[in-house]
Motif scaffolding. Sequence first.
Motif, PDB file in Angstrom:
ATOM      1  N   LEU A 210       0.742  -1.130   0.078  1.00 28.69           N
ATOM      2  CA  LEU A 210       0.063   0.073   0.141  1.00 28.69           C
ATOM      3  C   LEU A 210       0.780   1.373  -0.069  1.00 28.69           C
ATOM      4  O   LEU A 210       0.395   2.381  -0.235  1.00 28.69           O
ATOM      5  N   ALA A 211       2.034   1.073   0.192  1.00 26.51           N
ATOM      6  CA  ALA A 211       3.162   2.229  -0.233  1.00 26.51           C
ATOM      7  C   ALA A 211       3.016   2.845  -1.348  1.00 26.51           C
ATOM      8  O   ALA A 211       3.325   3.952  -1.618  1.00 26.51           O
ATOM      9  N   ALA A 212       2.569   2.116  -2.242  1.00 29.34           N
ATOM     10  CA  ALA A 212       2.204   2.719  -3.783  1.00 29.34           C
ATOM     11  C   ALA A 212       1.361   3.878  -3.814  1.00 29.34           C
ATOM     12  O   ALA A 212       1.530   4.787  -4.531  1.00 29.34           O
ATOM     13  N   PHE A 213       0.529   3.705  -2.773  1.00 25.90           N
ATOM     14  CA  PHE A 213      -0.442   5.048  -2.965  1.00 25.90           C
ATOM     15  C   PHE A 213       0.072   6.293  -2.231  1.00 25.90           C
ATOM     16  O   PHE A 213      -0.046   7.170  -2.624  1.00 25.90           O
ATOM     17  N   ASP A 214       0.874   5.974  -1.156  1.00 28.57           N
ATOM     18  CA  ASP A 214       1.822   7.072  -0.541  1.00 28.57           C
ATOM     19  C   ASP A 214       2.781   7.645  -1.687  1.00 28.57           C
ATOM     20  O   ASP A 214       2.829   8.990  -1.794  1.00 28.57           O
ATOM     21  N   ALA A 215       3.307   6.727  -2.402  1.00 26.68           N
ATOM     22  CA  ALA A 215       4.105   7.189  -3.281  1.00 26.68           C
ATOM     23  C   ALA A 215       3.488   8.128  -4.420  1.00 26.68           C
ATOM     24  O   ALA A 215       4.064   9.001  -4.757  1.00 26.68           O
ATOM     25  N   LEU A 216       2.568   7.399  -4.951  1.00 32.26           N
ATOM     26  CA  LEU A 216       1.704   8.334  -6.184  1.00 32.26           C
ATOM     27  C   LEU A 216       1.248   9.654  -5.446  1.00 32.26           C
ATOM     28  O   LEU A 216       1.207  10.554  -6.158  1.00 32.26           O
ATOM     29  N   ALA A 217       0.521   9.508  -4.226  1.00 32.37           N
ATOM     30  CA  ALA A 217       0.165  10.963  -3.827  1.00 32.37           C
ATOM     31  C   ALA A 217       1.308  11.909  -3.639  1.00 32.37           C
ATOM     32  O   ALA A 217       1.211  13.123  -3.568  1.00 32.37           O
ATOM     33  N   ARG A 253      -9.446  -3.263   2.819  1.00 28.98           N
ATOM     34  CA  ARG A 253      -9.230  -1.689   2.439  1.00 28.98           C
ATOM     35  C   ARG A 253      -9.489  -0.655   3.628  1.00 28.98           C
ATOM     36  O   ARG A 253      -8.908   0.406   3.778  1.00 28.98           O
ATOM     37  N   GLU A 254     -10.618  -1.025   4.402  1.00 26.03           N
ATOM     38  CA  GLU A 254     -11.097  -0.031   5.435  1.00 26.03           C
ATOM     39  C   GLU A 254      -9.906  -0.068   6.430  1.00 26.03           C
ATOM     40  O   GLU A 254      -9.734   1.249   7.174  1.00 26.03           O
ATOM     41  N   LEU A 255      -8.994  -0.919   6.635  1.00 23.00           N
ATOM     42  CA  LEU A 255      -7.726  -0.779   7.542  1.00 23.00           C
ATOM     43  C   LEU A 255      -6.480  -0.536   6.826  1.00 23.00           C
ATOM     44  O   LEU A 255      -5.416  -0.361   7.594  1.00 23.00           O
ATOM     45  N   LEU A 256      -6.611  -0.350   5.520  1.00 27.16           N
ATOM     46  CA  LEU A 256      -5.370  -0.301   4.789  1.00 27.16           C
ATOM     47  C   LEU A 256      -4.125  -1.617   5.267  1.00 27.16           C
ATOM     48  O   LEU A 256      -3.088  -0.893   5.490  1.00 27.16           O
ATOM     49  N   LYS A 257      -4.606  -2.385   5.172  1.00 19.89           N
ATOM     50  CA  LYS A 257      -3.798  -3.815   5.976  1.00 19.89           C
ATOM     51  C   LYS A 257      -4.121  -4.938   5.188  1.00 19.89           C
ATOM     52  O   LYS A 257      -5.250  -5.222   5.242  1.00 19.89           O
ATOM     53  N   TYR A 258      -3.188  -5.761   5.049  1.00 16.12           N
ATOM     54  CA  TYR A 258      -3.199  -7.142   4.693  1.00 16.12           C
ATOM     55  C   TYR A 258      -3.405  -7.955   5.863  1.00 16.12           C
ATOM     56  O   TYR A 258      -2.597  -7.753   6.666  1.00 16.12           O
ATOM     57  N   HIS A 259      -4.285  -9.006   5.984  1.00 16.44           N
ATOM     58  CA  HIS A 259      -4.312  -9.576   7.208  1.00 16.44           C
ATOM     59  C   HIS A 259      -4.312 -11.104   6.796  1.00 16.44           C
ATOM     60  O   HIS A 259      -5.155 -11.662   5.779  1.00 16.44           O
ATOM     61  N   GLN A 329      -6.900  11.613   4.356  1.00 16.00           N
ATOM     62  CA  GLN A 329      -8.072  11.359   4.800  1.00 16.00           C
ATOM     63  C   GLN A 329      -8.233   9.580   4.677  1.00 16.00           C
ATOM     64  O   GLN A 329      -8.974   9.178   5.645  1.00 16.00           O
ATOM     65  N   ILE A 330      -7.981   9.056   3.821  1.00  8.84           N
ATOM     66  CA  ILE A 330      -7.885   7.428   3.711  1.00  8.84           C
ATOM     67  C   ILE A 330      -7.215   7.061   4.904  1.00  8.84           C
ATOM     68  O   ILE A 330      -7.633   6.058   5.468  1.00  8.84           O
ATOM     69  N   VAL A 331      -5.952   7.511   5.150  1.00  9.65           N
ATOM     70  CA  VAL A 331      -5.433   7.181   6.320  1.00  9.65           C
ATOM     71  C   VAL A 331      -5.896   7.338   7.623  1.00  9.65           C
ATOM     72  O   VAL A 331      -6.036   6.468   8.530  1.00  9.65           O
ATOM     73  N   ASP A 332      -6.511   8.571   7.609  1.00  3.18           N
ATOM     74  CA  ASP A 332      -7.086   9.049   9.143  1.00  3.18           C
ATOM     75  C   ASP A 332      -8.396   7.941   9.075  1.00  3.18           C
ATOM     76  O   ASP A 332      -8.908   7.499  10.462  1.00  3.18           O
ATOM     77  N   ASP A 333      -9.116   7.701   8.278  1.00  5.95           N
ATOM     78  CA  ASP A 333     -10.431   6.757   8.300  1.00  5.95           C
ATOM     79  C   ASP A 333      -9.903   5.401   8.691  1.00  5.95           C
ATOM     80  O   ASP A 333     -10.480   4.828   9.421  1.00  5.95           O
ATOM     81  N   VAL A 349      -6.485  -3.808  18.750  1.00  7.23           N
ATOM     82  CA  VAL A 349      -5.835  -4.050  17.153  1.00  7.23           C
ATOM     83  C   VAL A 349      -4.976  -3.327  16.872  1.00  7.23           C
ATOM     84  O   VAL A 349      -5.086  -2.182  16.639  1.00  7.23           O
ATOM     85  N   ALA A 350      -3.728  -3.827  16.809  1.00  5.29           N
ATOM     86  CA  ALA A 350      -2.642  -3.065  16.414  1.00  5.29           C
ATOM     87  C   ALA A 350      -2.543  -2.225  15.066  1.00  5.29           C
ATOM     88  O   ALA A 350      -2.950  -2.721  14.129  1.00  5.29           O
ATOM     89  N   HIS A 351      -2.300  -1.084  15.246  1.00  2.48           N
ATOM     90  CA  HIS A 351      -2.204  -0.270  13.917  1.00  2.48           C
ATOM     91  C   HIS A 351      -0.740  -0.763  13.054  1.00  2.48           C
ATOM     92  O   HIS A 351       0.191  -0.856  13.723  1.00  2.48           O
ATOM     93  N   PRO A 352      -0.835  -0.726  11.907  1.00  2.04           N
ATOM     94  CA  PRO A 352       0.336  -0.750  11.134  1.00  2.04           C
ATOM     95  C   PRO A 352       1.049   0.416  11.496  1.00  2.04           C
ATOM     96  O   PRO A 352       0.789   1.564  11.428  1.00  2.04           O
ATOM     97  N   PRO A 353       2.428   0.240  11.909  1.00  3.25           N
ATOM     98  CA  PRO A 353       3.328   1.496  12.283  1.00  3.25           C
ATOM     99  C   PRO A 353       3.279   2.346  11.288  1.00  3.25           C
ATOM    100  O   PRO A 353       3.202   3.811  11.467  1.00  3.25           O
ATOM    101  N   VAL A 354       3.282   2.061   9.964  1.00  2.40           N
ATOM    102  CA  VAL A 354       3.420   3.086   8.867  1.00  2.40           C
ATOM    103  C   VAL A 354       2.392   4.137   8.658  1.00  2.40           C
ATOM    104  O   VAL A 354       2.367   5.099   8.510  1.00  2.40           O
ATOM    105  N   LEU A 355       1.151   3.406   9.302  1.00  2.45           N
ATOM    106  CA  LEU A 355      -0.079   4.554   9.345  1.00  2.45           C
ATOM    107  C   LEU A 355       0.346   5.620   9.923  1.00  2.45           C
ATOM    108  O   LEU A 355      -0.291   6.607   9.732  1.00  2.45           O
TER     109      LEU A 355
END
Length: 369
Positions: A210-217, A253-259, A329-333, A349-355
């Motif tokens: 998902l770093a792809a989206f941070d990179a594109l932004a 997608r709502e958590l921006l995380k693979y589980h 906004q996506i990250v905040d959500d 529920v642990a957050h991914p540190p990168v969030l």
Amino acid sequence: MGSTGIEGLLRDRLLIMVNDRSAIGLLPYIDGNAGGLLLTGADAAVRCRNIRNSYPDTVVAVDYGGHEHRVATADRPFGYQASDGWHALDFSGLEEALNGQLANKAAFAVTPTCFIPPPDEDGDARVLRAVITQANRLERTDTVVLLPCSYRWLRNESLLHLVEAVRDSRHPVALIMQHYKDPLERVGVAEGLRVLCRSCPRLLLWRTDLAAFDALAHGALGTAVGVTAMLRHGMDPRSKGRGWRPYPVVLVRELLKYHRVEVLQNWFARVEPWTCGCAVCEGAELSRFSESNADVRESQWHNTCELYALHDELISADAGPDRLEWWRQIVDDAVARHHLLTSDLGEEVAHPPVLHYWQRPSPPAVPMP
């Protein structure tokens, strides 16, 4: 390449990196306008030709994966592994390898660059410079220069050398970040990647998540996200790998995380299961997957649909402040959904540190000399 050239072809494009054996099943879920496939594996070139023969408008390219087998040297930074052994490439061999990709109908060629070692090892700066220098000799407009680098290149003063090298390239550059887990969890790497994207508008981020989206932004030209965990980061060929078997990993997608699916099954045995409306799930529960080969494939198709759903939102926002605001906004959500799920479950529920890093203000670009 047409009137817009290779940069026009790759701008805002989200490729899915996949082993050639799994590529056909993914095709129905690839975005025909802003997507495509980046193939790896022993038969990647043949599979590329087969796909392009049947689907000529689909963007497909190959990564020979030499960086998984050998470390680059200043004398021989390029090479690939074939059934008859290792092929180290001189300049004429490099041209031949790139022409071979196009002969197999790849939409563009990718340099078969070997792994570039960490910046604290002797000779590494010469290796990085050799990749760019030799690639700059190529009188082509159809090529991406691959830089499979240790994550340490994204930190401290090494980042300045990397910025300089990417800026000096006459071709677009695709960065692969190596770490045995997630490179963005290493101190300074997420910040360094943002600086690199803002400083180098012809940069692509490949073999990522998902770093792809941070990179594109933050201004990256395009991205390639791996369909499996092993294709979402680079590897040091000197590190002995362990046996690995595919298992279902579900992008929430709502958590921006693979589980892992067992995590979802544990959660949704206690609270109302979350469902997904993508073209694969069609309203089914996210926790339904098993470890069967069929479910592994189906989870990958789901993940691909969810990636393109996010990607559609991103490219509908104008590049610059609008796109950055969308991403924040996506990250905040996603952080808020972690808190809500924690409350519902009654356990953390642990957050991914990168969030948490992605919530921070963006660093400035490196000034042009």
